[in-house]
Scaffold this motif. Structure first.
Motif, PDB file in Angstrom:
ATOM      1  N   LEU A 124       5.563   6.210   4.737  1.00 15.15           N
ATOM      2  CA  LEU A 124       4.702   4.894   5.251  1.00 15.15           C
ATOM      3  C   LEU A 124       5.746   5.310   6.716  1.00 15.15           C
ATOM      4  O   LEU A 124       5.257   4.624   7.939  1.00 15.15           O
ATOM      5  N   TRP A 221      -0.480   1.206   0.391  1.00 13.09           N
ATOM      6  CA  TRP A 221       0.375   0.959   1.052  1.00 13.09           C
ATOM      7  C   TRP A 221       0.818  -0.586   0.212  1.00 13.09           C
ATOM      8  O   TRP A 221       1.972  -0.619   1.136  1.00 13.09           O
ATOM      9  N   SER A 233       0.389   4.238  -3.481  1.00 10.12           N
ATOM     10  CA  SER A 233       1.372   4.681  -2.626  1.00 10.12           C
ATOM     11  C   SER A 233       2.339   3.738  -3.038  1.00 10.12           C
ATOM     12  O   SER A 233       3.212   3.570  -3.457  1.00 10.12           O
TER      13      SER A 233
END
Length: 293
Positions: A124, A221, A233
């Protein structure tokens, strides 16, 4: 391999502080690359005993925990408007996260504490922001015309109904651009000027100020725990948190939360009554009422 430092910022009061333990351990276990992590905690009343135990769960040579009092990070010229929601005032601290990190830091990750990270956080971190100030994932409501969580006055603000609306629980931020553009001040102004339209606290203001000006992250994310995904994630417990026995999202994510928590001093923690959740919401509303007075 890069040896730069990854800067992460979270904020919590004492009520939800236990969530930090699972989040921090999830980051620790899944971080495989060489970057050091500076883990900044905006402390809105977290007890000393909790702080001491939290610092014991990671290798401080890999992850440095830095503490900041919430009252000290809001610039003196800014006053947070008090809304009518049950959200704690701690929620507004994300707006000031760029004021927590060192002046030379060029990127930060803001995370809500009701998240766990299932992948290496460096992935990220290494998302290129380009000329954007913020990267975020689209919210459950998708667009600004969402009745229960969008921007009710979007037309008045010159936005089309299909303007994308992001969730503010996971943000990748360029702090220098953020401060140069006065984003904190603009968000607070939006919350004050459009007070009757505010939904979901500061998320409204962030979407007003940054409409059509944010980079869209892969939804993995910021994956919402009530949706199925074999390999997210980052999992975000948007609804009832796994610390309550009334948790109602996917069981697999609750299991993951407790897997991480079991590796901390809170390994024997048992879910608490959902009634305490409601009591806390009432407390938040009463607190705001007194602040208005």
């Amino acid at each position: 391999m890069s040896k730069e430092t990854i800067s992460i910022v979270v904020a919590s009061d004492n009520h939800y502080a236990i969530l930090i333990a699972a989040l921090l351990k999830s980051i620790d276990l899944n971080h495989k690359t060489e970057e050091h992590i500076d883990f900044h905690i905006i402390d809105d009343g977290i007890s000393k005993s909790f702080r001491k135990k939290l610092e014991s769960i990671v290798d401080l040579s890999r992850i440095t925990i830095k503490w900041f009092k919430s009252k000290e990070i809001v610039p003196a010229h800014i006053t947070i408007p008090v809304d009518n929601s049950a959200f704690p005032l701690t929620a507004y601290m994300r707006v000031f996260s760029p004021y927590v990190i060192d002046e030379n830091v060029e990127k930060l990750i803001y995370l809500d504490v009701d998240t766990i990270v299932q992948d290496d956080i460096s992935k990220l971190w290494n998302v290129p922001l380009g000329d954007y100030t913020v990267a975020a994932a689209q919210d459950v409501g998708k667009t600004v015309d969402c009745k229960w969580g969008g921007i009710a006055n979007y037309a008045e603000l010159g936005l089309s109904a299909d303007t994308k609306y992001f969730n503010s629980g996971v943000l990748l931020i360029n702090p220098k651009k953020w401060k140069k553009e006065g984003i904190s001040e603009k968000v607070i102004d939006a919350l004050r000027i459009h007070k009757k339209y505010v939904q979901l606290a500061d998320q409204y203001g962030l979407n007003v100020v940054l409409a059509n000006k944010w980079l869209q992250l892969d939804p993995k994310w910021n994956w919402f725990a009530f949706n199925e995904n074999d390999n997210p994630s980052l999992v975000h417990f948007l609804d009832i948190k796994p610390i309550f026995n009334t948790y109602n999202s996917k069981p697999v994510y609750k299991d993951e939360f407790y897997r991480y928590l079991s590796l901390t001093p809170w390994k024997n923690f048992k879910p608490i009554s959902g009634n305490k959740r409601y009591i806390r919401k009432i407390f938040n509303k009463i607190k705001k009422m007194f602040l208005k007075m």
